[in-house]
Design an enzyme around this catalytic site. Structure first.
Site, mmCIF file in Angstrom:
data_model
loop_
_atom_site.group_PDB
_atom_site.id
_atom_site.type_symbol
_atom_site.label_atom_id
_atom_site.label_comp_id
_atom_site.label_asym_id
_atom_site.label_seq_id
_atom_site.Cartn_x
_atom_site.Cartn_y
_atom_site.Cartn_z
ATOM 1 N N ARG A 1 44.395 -21.415 -15.792
ATOM 2 C CA ARG A 1 43.314 -22.207 -15.195
ATOM 3 C C ARG A 1 42.916 -23.367 -16.083
ATOM 4 O O ARG A 1 42.765 -24.491 -15.611
ATOM 5 C CB ARG A 1 42.104 -21.307 -14.934
ATOM 6 C CG ARG A 1 42.295 -20.493 -13.676
ATOM 7 C CD ARG A 1 41.282 -19.387 -13.522
ATOM 8 N NE ARG A 1 41.704 -18.555 -12.400
ATOM 9 C CZ ARG A 1 41.359 -17.307 -12.209
ATOM 10 N NH1 ARG A 1 40.565 -16.699 -13.079
ATOM 11 N NH2 ARG A 1 41.796 -16.644 -11.163
ATOM 12 N N PHE B 1 46.150 -22.917 -6.046
ATOM 13 C CA PHE B 1 46.794 -21.885 -6.876
ATOM 14 C C PHE B 1 46.010 -21.570 -8.161
ATOM 15 O O PHE B 1 45.014 -22.201 -8.459
ATOM 16 C CB PHE B 1 48.279 -22.140 -7.116
ATOM 17 C CG PHE B 1 48.698 -23.434 -7.776
ATOM 18 C CD1 PHE B 1 47.818 -24.228 -8.474
ATOM 19 C CD2 PHE B 1 50.041 -23.831 -7.704
ATOM 20 C CE1 PHE B 1 48.260 -25.380 -9.092
ATOM 21 C CE2 PHE B 1 50.477 -24.992 -8.315
ATOM 22 C CZ PHE B 1 49.576 -25.762 -9.011
ATOM 23 N N GLU B 2 46.468 -20.532 -8.845
ATOM 24 C CA GLU B 2 45.785 -20.026 -10.045
ATOM 25 C C GLU B 2 44.375 -19.540 -9.678
ATOM 26 O O GLU B 2 43.437 -19.680 -10.461
ATOM 27 C CB GLU B 2 45.730 -21.137 -11.098
ATOM 28 C CG GLU B 2 46.218 -20.716 -12.458
ATOM 29 C CD GLU B 2 47.715 -20.475 -12.488
ATOM 30 O OE1 GLU B 2 48.439 -20.980 -11.620
ATOM 31 O OE2 GLU B 2 48.161 -19.751 -13.386
ATOM 32 N N GLY B 3 44.247 -18.952 -8.499
ATOM 33 C CA GLY B 3 42.930 -18.563 -7.994
ATOM 34 C C GLY B 3 42.348 -19.734 -7.240
ATOM 35 O O GLY B 3 42.158 -20.799 -7.824
#
Lengths: 257, 594
Positions: free
Chosen positions: B266, B404-406
């Site tokens: 993140r 993406f990445e949460g």
């Protein structure tokens, strides 16, 4: 083999040039190794890797020039020398530079000195040849290929787009032209190693020179930017009329005919 | 850095502590080596990657592999790999600058990021000695390329809901993995995949899976909206034979690896967002200086200038915030002993400490990028819609970053959730501060704000922190354990907290710069800070009001609104005038400058 590179820091090619009060504004500008000097650094490293020896990069400048020297060390040069004239010299020209370098090379056993063909700022192309003259060694400018075989050196010299093949002997000074090589990027391990490589700082005192010996032989009268390019014009009508109009414009308006 | 090492900040502490410029790492602290590393990366991207962009966008992935190997030769893959495993073991600022400078390469930056980040780091942080020795030297040179396989068709944000399974064979030598992992970056050419699967359908665990193991294959290339230069496929595991020694970390502890690697992923995405946004602004300003309408460059129009200034101020705040987080990691990791650095649990603890900051950086910086990309297209007019222009690709490439990445929504929900958890555990005195606030507000007298540089901004910042406490305290008190379900309120709190972090990072950076080199040299920084803080404060006020109205009614509401009014009382600055000044410098330099 003792290889030396003459290096100058110049404005980044992306940098916008602003002139005020007859001086080029340097505040906040980004500086780089003069691109032609990068060819010289790259060639020096290649020749050292092939024939052994040591590459020393020399610059005349100020404290900030250390950055460009570190970049050359990160590319692979072994040693760097900064001749700092910031406090001693108000002004200088190619004579000044060649004279300082002459003193620097006094007693040094240089086999090969490489410099850029020109610096992209003042573009005189004089420092290399003048230094060779003072040191009493041969020089070849604008080289695009360099091969060393024992004491002999074989060079391709760019002559306005043609190639002149030159055979000479060491020691020699050459200036490097685009096409000689592709300068490498300083690698990250190179950058980390560069921190630990020797960087010697000298002042003109250390070279037994004083300001009077170095007074420039030229005087800069004015510095100005080229006139801004104006928008072009597209002529219309049939070709015959267009040609007539063009000739008349070149004669009467542009006054070039 | 040695003095700052002693003072380690807790994650989330920014809401309750008053800091000074010396407490944060800023881009002005970068060393010459940092700048050289950034320059090598930039030169590599411009000289080697960009000329191949059309081919990469066309899925000619042999070039991706070549480029990664070339990057490896320059050391651009080894920054986070320790020296003893043939990496460079550089500090976090160096590896962050590499990430920032790669951003311009669009989809290829994702290829690079997936390899050095989520692909390699699980082994760096959690691998055992044999795994590190076997894989890291080759990952650092690009001889092996890594990928990360967590997502499945049925489990994205809900990572622990994975269906992939692992079962020890009878001989006890291999795990047999079965399942499908979806949207795996680098899957066309990766040699090593970090794969998550549940041992016996139960114990969520991580494995190092080589492409050549029997039973491992990939599906067809996905057709994506953007980042087409990167490869995205499904990883198919059919009784894939994974040697037992390739279990990464402990059995059943895969979530520790997954979540901590996501944290790192993140903040790295946030850094990439800042790098991309800087490029977007540069493209936009170059274009508006060149493009003439009504006989004049469109950069002379005030509305164009407003856009450029808003983009730049947002970039400044996000850049300040992201590198502040990098600095936090650097300090915390730097404080670990060599022994601790070999212990995955210690590393995990250090990373987990800043999950709030990582999440905030992620949604703020990726939204900054998306905003900048959108405005850059807008400033290009019809040309921005044409594929010949780089902004067209940037606009498409930018979009995935919010997903993406949460997703940014998941990340928003994590922030207040984690803050409250820390408060409950007594790690952060949030509740005490919130309670104290009530009394303070009763007694609060209007304050005369001085006119020294940053004085108003610091005043607004102090009050913004109180507004967050007011909102969070009220919501926590009202909903208690059920707050989790009030997602709109949580999202507002997340926005407010992140705005505070950005505001404060900008203020501290500018303060530090002014005290180091004076006001005159840092005027642009001051302008960015003034504009950003004013506008962020306005957003915080609006979000807080929404919370109060949703939570309270009647007299209570009126009382709360009056408290908020006390906290928001100030004379706003003239942002229009400030933005004109900001734009002037950008238009003249044709890029983001500080």
């Amino acid at each position: 083999m003792n290889i030396y590179v003459l290096l100058k820091k110049t404005f980044d090619t992306e940098e916008k040039i602003a002139v005020s009060n007859g001086h080029i504004e340097e505040d906040g500008a980004e500086f780089i190794i003069n691109p032609y000097d990068e060819y010289a650094v790259e060639e020096a490293i290649k020749q050292r890797d092939e024939h052994g020896g040591e590459v020393t990069v020399v610059t005349i400048g100020d404290e900030d020039s250390e950055k460009q020297l570190r970049t050359a060390l990160a590319m692979g040069a072994d040693k760097a020398v900064l001749i700092n004239t910031e406090d001693d010299l108000e002004e200088g020209d190619q004579f000044t530079t060649a004279k300082i370098l002459e003193a620097f090379f006094d007693g040094k056993d240089a086999d090969l000195i490489l410099a850029g063909n020109v610096a992209i700022d003042e573009a005189s192309g004089q420092v290399g040849p003048r230094l060779a003259e003072r040191l009493g060694i041969p020089y070849v400018t604008t080289i695009t290929s360099l091969t060393i075989d024992g004491e002999k050196i074989f060079l391709d010299k760019d002559v306005e787009g043609d190639v002149e093949k030159v055979e000479a002997s060491l020691p020699i000074l050459v200036t490097c032209q685009q096409g000689l090589n592709e300068p490498r990027y300083p690698s990250l391990p190179g950058i980390m190693k560069a921190k630990k490589k020797p960087l010697e700082e000298l002042e003109i005192d250390d070279l037994d020179l004083d300001e009077d010996d170095l007074a420039p032989k030229t005087k800069t009268l004015d510095i100005f930017l080229p006139a801004e390019k104006e928008a072009g014009r597209v002529l219309e009508g049939d070709i015959g009329d267009q040609v007539k109009e063009l000739v008349s414009l070149l004669k009467n308006e542009a006054k070039v005919l | 850095m040695s003095e700052t090492k002693e003072k380690l900040f807790k994650g989330g502490a920014f809401l309750v502590e008053d800091l000074s410029g010396d407490d944060v790492i800023t881009p002005e602290d970068f060393t010459d080596e940092h700048k050289m590393i950034a320059k090598t990366t930039e030169d590599f991207v411009v000289g080697e990657v960009l000329p191949l962009v059309d081919k990469l966008e066309n899925h000619e992935f042999e070039h991706s592999v070549d480029l990664l190997k070339k990057a490896g030769e320059l050391g651009l893959l080894g920054a986070d790999v320790p020296e003893e495993y043939d990496g460079l073991g550089l500090d976090k600022i160096s590896s962050s600058l590499i990430t920032e400078k790669f951003a311009r390469a669009g989809g290829f930056s994702i290829t690079h990021g997936a390899h050095v980040g989520i692909g390699s780091l699980p082994i760096v942080f959690f691998g055992d000695e044999a795994q590190k020795k076997k894989y890291l030297p080759k990952l650092a040179t690009g001889e092996l390329i890594a990928a990360y396989a967590l997502t499945e068709p049925g489990s994205g944000s809900d990572a622990l809901g994975a269906k992939a399974t692992a079962k020890l064979n009878d001989a006890g030598t291999h795990y047999l993995l079965n399942g499908e992992k979806q949207w795996i970056t680098n899957s066309a050419f990766a040699d090593v995949f970090i794969v998550y699967a549940k041992i016996d359908g139960e114990h969520f665990s991580a494995f190092i899976v080589e492409r050549d193991f029997p039973g491992v294959s990939t599906g067809p290339e996905e057709k994506k909206m953007g980042i087409k230069s990167s490869s995205t496929r499904t990883l198919v595991l059919e009784d894939a034979e994974v040697p037992v020694e390739n279990l990464l970390g402990e059995k059943g502890k895969g979530h520790k690896i997954a979540f901590n690697i996501l944290n790192v992923g993140r903040y790295k995405l946030a850094i990439g967002g800042v790098g991309g946004a800087k490029r977007g602004l540069e493209l936009a300003v170059k274009y508006v200086n060149e493009r003439k309408q009504f006989g004049t460059a469109i950069s002379s129009f005030r509305l164009t200038q407003e856009k450029l200034a808003t983009m730049a101020a947002s970039i400044y705040a996000n850049e300040s915030a992201v590198y502040r987080t990098v600095g936090l990691f650097e300090q915390r990791m730097g404080a670990l002993t060599d022994e601790q650095l070999k212990d995955g649990r210690e590393i995990a603890k250090a990373i987990a400490e800043y999950q709030i900051e990582c999440s905030m950086n992620k949604y703020m910086a990726t939204e900054c990028l998306d905003f900048v990309a959108d405005e850059a297209v807008q400033l290009h007019g019809g040309y921005g819609f044409m594929q010949e222009y780089e902004v067209e690709r940037m606009y498409r490439d930018s979009r995935i970053n919010r997903i993406f990445e949460g997703t940014n929504e998941i990340n928003r929900l994590l922030v207040p959730g984690t803050l409250l958890k820390k408060a409950m555990k007594g790690e952060l005195p949030l509740l005490q501060k919130a309670q104290g606030l009530q009394e303070e507000l009763m007694m609060m007298m209007p304050e005369e704000v001085g006119t020294e540089p940053l004085e108003q901004e610091k005043y607004l910042l102090r009050h913004a922190k109180k507004i967050v406490l007011l909102g969070a305290g009220l919501a926590a008190q009202k909903y208690m354990q059920k707050l989790e379900q009030e997602q709109e309120i949580l999202a507002n709190l997340a926005d407010m907290a992140a705005e505070v972090y950005n505001m404060e990072s900008a203020v501290l950076r500018t303060e530090k710069a002014i005290s180091a080199s004076g006001l005159e040299k840092n005027n642009q920084k001051l302008l960015y800070t003034e504009v950003y803080v004013q506008e962020a404060f306005n957003r915080i006020e609006a979000a807080a009001k929404e919370i109060l109205i949703a939570v309270e009614a009647g007299d209570n509401l009126r009382m709360m609104l009056s408290s908020l009014r006390k906290l928001t009382r100030h004379t706003p600055i003239n942002v229009i005038a400030k933005k004109r000044e900001i734009a002037k410098a950008i238009i003249s330099e044709e890029k983001y400058i500080v």
